[in-house]
Design a protein around this motif. Structure first.
Motif, PDB file in Angstrom:
ATOM      1  N   SER A 145       5.154   0.109  15.922  1.00 50.57           N
ATOM      2  CA  SER A 145       5.257  -0.660  17.174  1.00 50.57           C
ATOM      3  C   SER A 145       4.972  -2.137  16.934  1.00 50.57           C
ATOM      4  CB  SER A 145       4.288  -0.101  18.213  1.00 50.57           C
ATOM      5  OG  SER A 145       4.623   1.221  18.553  1.00 50.57           O
ATOM      6  N   PHE A 146       3.964  -2.410  16.094  1.00 53.66           N
ATOM      7  CA  PHE A 146       3.620  -3.795  15.796  1.00 53.66           C
ATOM      8  C   PHE A 146       4.764  -4.499  15.074  1.00 53.66           C
ATOM      9  CE2 PHE A 146       1.950  -6.756  12.549  1.00 53.66           C
ATOM     10  CZ  PHE A 146       1.469  -7.736  13.405  1.00 53.66           C
ATOM     11  N   ALA A 147       5.328  -3.842  14.050  1.00 51.81           N
ATOM     12  CA  ALA A 147       6.411  -4.460  13.284  1.00 51.81           C
ATOM     13  C   ALA A 147       7.610  -4.768  14.170  1.00 51.81           C
ATOM     14  CB  ALA A 147       6.819  -3.534  12.139  1.00 51.81           C
ATOM     15  N   GLU A 148       7.933  -3.819  15.062  1.00 56.53           N
ATOM     16  CA  GLU A 148       9.082  -4.016  15.951  1.00 56.53           C
ATOM     17  C   GLU A 148       8.826  -5.141  16.946  1.00 56.53           C
ATOM     18  OE1 GLU A 148      11.739  -1.450  19.194  1.00 56.53           O
ATOM     19  OE2 GLU A 148      10.218  -0.447  17.946  1.00 56.53           O
ATOM     20  N   ARG A 149       7.627  -5.153  17.550  1.00 59.64           N
ATOM     21  CA  ARG A 149       7.299  -6.174  18.539  1.00 59.64           C
ATOM     22  C   ARG A 149       7.210  -7.550  17.898  1.00 59.64           C
ATOM     23  NH1 ARG A 149       8.035  -7.605  23.645  1.00 59.64           N
ATOM     24  NH2 ARG A 149       6.254  -8.681  24.573  1.00 59.64           N
ATOM     25  N   PHE A 150       6.579  -7.643  16.739  1.00 62.15           N
ATOM     26  CA  PHE A 150       6.429  -8.912  16.042  1.00 62.15           C
ATOM     27  C   PHE A 150       7.806  -9.494  15.725  1.00 62.15           C
ATOM     28  CE2 PHE A 150       5.662 -11.925  12.706  1.00 62.15           C
ATOM     29  CZ  PHE A 150       4.361 -12.376  12.877  1.00 62.15           C
ATOM     30  N   HIS A 151       8.696  -8.674  15.181  1.00 61.73           N
ATOM     31  CA  HIS A 151      10.031  -9.160  14.812  1.00 61.73           C
ATOM     32  C   HIS A 151      10.811  -9.607  16.041  1.00 61.73           C
ATOM     33  CE1 HIS A 151      14.090  -9.338  13.159  1.00 61.73           C
ATOM     34  NE2 HIS A 151      13.543  -9.364  11.962  1.00 61.73           N
ATOM     35  N   ALA A 152      10.666  -8.871  17.142  1.00 56.03           N
ATOM     36  CA  ALA A 152      11.391  -9.230  18.362  1.00 56.03           C
ATOM     37  C   ALA A 152      10.935 -10.577  18.895  1.00 56.03           C
ATOM     38  CB  ALA A 152      11.200  -8.145  19.418  1.00 56.03           C
ATOM     39  N   LEU A 153       9.640 -10.871  18.791  1.00 56.07           N
ATOM     40  CA  LEU A 153       9.098 -12.109  19.333  1.00 56.07           C
ATOM     41  C   LEU A 153       9.231 -13.286  18.383  1.00 56.07           C
ATOM     42  CD1 LEU A 153       5.837 -10.824  21.069  1.00 56.07           C
ATOM     43  CD2 LEU A 153       7.952 -11.537  22.174  1.00 56.07           C
ATOM     44  N   VAL A 154       8.920 -13.069  17.108  1.00 60.31           N
ATOM     45  CA  VAL A 154       8.864 -14.165  16.141  1.00 60.31           C
ATOM     46  C   VAL A 154      10.207 -14.391  15.458  1.00 60.31           C
ATOM     47  CG1 VAL A 154       7.663 -15.028  14.091  1.00 60.31           C
ATOM     48  CG2 VAL A 154       6.411 -13.711  15.794  1.00 60.31           C
ATOM     49  N   GLY A 155      11.007 -13.332  15.337  1.00 61.19           N
ATOM     50  CA  GLY A 155      12.304 -13.479  14.680  1.00 61.19           C
ATOM     51  C   GLY A 155      12.292 -13.151  13.207  1.00 61.19           C
ATOM     52  N   GLN A 156      11.162 -12.681  12.687  1.00 59.04           N
ATOM     53  CA  GLN A 156      11.053 -12.252  11.303  1.00 59.04           C
ATOM     54  C   GLN A 156       9.912 -11.247  11.193  1.00 59.04           C
ATOM     55  OE1 GLN A 156       8.847 -16.496  10.288  1.00 59.04           O
ATOM     56  NE2 GLN A 156      10.176 -15.636   8.783  1.00 59.04           N
ATOM     57  N   SER A 157       9.864 -10.542  10.083  1.00 55.13           N
ATOM     58  CA  SER A 157       8.833  -9.518   9.924  1.00 55.13           C
ATOM     59  C   SER A 157       7.466 -10.170   9.724  1.00 55.13           C
ATOM     60  CB  SER A 157       9.160  -8.626   8.724  1.00 55.13           C
ATOM     61  OG  SER A 157       8.894  -9.320   7.513  1.00 55.13           O
ATOM     62  N   PRO A 158       6.375  -9.431   9.977  1.00 53.03           N
ATOM     63  CA  PRO A 158       5.040 -10.000   9.772  1.00 53.03           C
ATOM     64  C   PRO A 158       4.807 -10.501   8.355  1.00 53.03           C
ATOM     65  CG  PRO A 158       4.895  -7.966  11.020  1.00 53.03           C
ATOM     66  CD  PRO A 158       6.309  -8.074  10.560  1.00 53.03           C
ATOM     67  N   ILE A 159       5.263  -9.749   7.357  1.00 52.92           N
ATOM     68  CA  ILE A 159       5.055 -10.154   5.969  1.00 52.92           C
ATOM     69  C   ILE A 159       5.909 -11.372   5.620  1.00 52.92           C
ATOM     70  CG2 ILE A 159       5.143  -9.399   3.569  1.00 52.92           C
ATOM     71  CD1 ILE A 159       2.939  -8.132   5.349  1.00 52.92           C
ATOM     72  N   GLU A 160       7.120 -11.457   6.189  1.00 54.94           N
ATOM     73  CA  GLU A 160       7.951 -12.646   5.976  1.00 54.94           C
ATOM     74  C   GLU A 160       7.279 -13.881   6.577  1.00 54.94           C
ATOM     75  OE1 GLU A 160      12.455 -10.691   5.952  1.00 54.94           O
ATOM     76  OE2 GLU A 160      11.542 -11.371   7.831  1.00 54.94           O
ATOM     77  N   TYR A 161       6.721 -13.710   7.765  1.00 55.61           N
ATOM     78  CA  TYR A 161       6.026 -14.832   8.402  1.00 55.61           C
ATOM     79  C   TYR A 161       4.813 -15.244   7.581  1.00 55.61           C
ATOM     80  CZ  TYR A 161       3.580 -17.728  11.782  1.00 55.61           C
ATOM     81  OH  TYR A 161       2.936 -18.774  12.376  1.00 55.61           O
ATOM     82  N   LEU A 162       4.052 -14.255   7.100  1.00 49.07           N
ATOM     83  CA  LEU A 162       2.880 -14.539   6.280  1.00 49.07           C
ATOM     84  C   LEU A 162       3.272 -15.323   5.033  1.00 49.07           C
ATOM     85  CD1 LEU A 162      -0.098 -14.184   5.411  1.00 49.07           C
ATOM     86  CD2 LEU A 162       0.559 -11.943   4.469  1.00 49.07           C
ATOM     87  N   THR A 163       4.330 -14.890   4.361  1.00 46.82           N
ATOM     88  CA  THR A 163       4.793 -15.587   3.156  1.00 46.82           C
ATOM     89  C   THR A 163       5.198 -17.016   3.475  1.00 46.82           C
ATOM     90  OG1 THR A 163       5.562 -13.518   2.156  1.00 46.82           O
ATOM     91  CG2 THR A 163       6.501 -15.561   1.299  1.00 46.82           C
ATOM     92  N   GLN A 164       5.953 -17.203   4.555  1.00 50.49           N
ATOM     93  CA  GLN A 164       6.400 -18.550   4.923  1.00 50.49           C
ATOM     94  C   GLN A 164       5.210 -19.443   5.243  1.00 50.49           C
ATOM     95  OE1 GLN A 164       9.801 -18.931   7.600  1.00 50.49           O
ATOM     96  NE2 GLN A 164       8.706 -20.525   8.734  1.00 50.49           N
TER      97      GLN A 164
END
Length: 308
Positions: free
Chosen positions: A232-251
């Motif tokens: 649920s977290f992965a799906e919600r995060f991607h829907a809101l931020v536009g990328q996966s949590p780990i992709e955002y963390l890396t960026q």
């Protein structure tokens, strides 16, 4: 550790992307006039200090701006400010007033400038803002109103050093305007940091990530911060931020790494550890994937520029 409030997360992001504001012009206008500043590629703003004007944009109704109103144009959308509710091509007739003129009772004073980031226009703050944001004087609150008045006092009196003072005040103007937009405007667009900050659970994960970017975060760990299941977290995060949590963390880690490398006081290995990497090849690969060049190339550029 207590989670950071929304405006502190914004401050962290803005500091990492190195926000800089610049005042471009401050015309006093009267009679028939029109002024356009689009086409520069910059995120621009116009603050009305006196009088009023009309805002013209493509496929949008004409809007009236009054003294104290702030106009933000984060994506350099075409726009025209005019003394009339209609406009003509070309936009080149300006009637400038340098002081009080008894022949012209209706005077409009503007403060026009733009915002820059080290990353250019590609950053999570600008991506979450609409093409046009108008913050009305009546809804801006005392802080924003006081800041605007201080800017025009500096402009009117022009004491020694007033230019850098105006630029620093414009930095603050942008941060306060973004905070106002996040807190008071309707639901922000999906695929942006603004949308994520508006969601309490996702914001908790972002709070933790921004507070400890060097931690050994996993999808499960971030989902735990949000009190959500992993899926649920992965799906919600991607829907809101536009990328996966780990992709955002890396960026985000690579944004911080670039900032540290530009500073020049840390080695590549030292920067790597500060942003949570144990393997230098993995760090270099991630850095190049995000920025398009390696950390060594950035070091070379900084040396050539005489930065260190």
């Amino acid at each position: 550790m207590d989670p950071m409030p929304v405006d502190d997360v914004l401050s962290t992001v803005l500091a990492a992307y190195n926000l800089r504001a610049r005042i471009d012009t401050n015309p006093r206008l009267c009679g028939e006039w029109q002024l356009g500043t689009s086409g520069t590629g910059n995120a621009s703003f116009h603050l009305v200090g006196e009088g009023g004007c009309y805002l013209h944009m493509v496929d949008a109704p004409v809007r009236r701006l009054e003294a104290g109103d702030l106009l933000l144009l984060p994506h350099d959308d075409w726009h025209l400010l005019s003394s009339r509710d209609s406009w003509e091509e070309p936009a080149n007739h300006l009637n400038l007033v340098t002081g009080e003129d008894p022949e012209h009772a209706a005077v409009t004073q503007l403060l026009c400038g733009h915002f820059e980031f080290d990353s250019g226009r590609r950053n999570p703050v600008l991506s979450g803002l609409p093409g046009c944001a108008i913050i009305r004087h009546a809804e801006a609150g005392e802080r924003l109103g006081h800041l605007a008045r201080l800017m025009f006092i500096e402009l009117m009196e022009r004491p020694p050093g007033y230019r850098p003072v105006l630029d620093r005040l414009a930095d603050t103007l942008f941060v306060m305007a973004v905070r106002h937009h996040v807190c008071r405007v309707g639901e922000p667009p999906a695929g942006s940091l603004m949308a994520a900050l508006a969601d309490e659970r996702i914001r908790r994960a972002l709070d933790a990530l921004h507070a400890r970017p060097e931690a050994a975060w996993t999808l499960e760990g971030l989902a735990g911060e949000a009190a959500m299941s992993r899926s649920s977290f992965a799906e919600r995060f991607h829907a809101l931020v536009g990328q996966s949590p780990i992709e955002y963390l890396t960026q985000w880690r690579m944004v911080l790494a670039e900032r540290l490398l530009r500073d020049g006081r840390e080695s590549v290995a030292g920067v790597m550890e500060q942003v949570g990497y144990a393997s230098e090849p993995a760090f270099r690969k991630a850095f190049k994937r995000v920025h398009g060049f390696g950390p060594g190339r950035l070091r070379q550029w900084m040396r050539r520029l005489g930065r260190y």
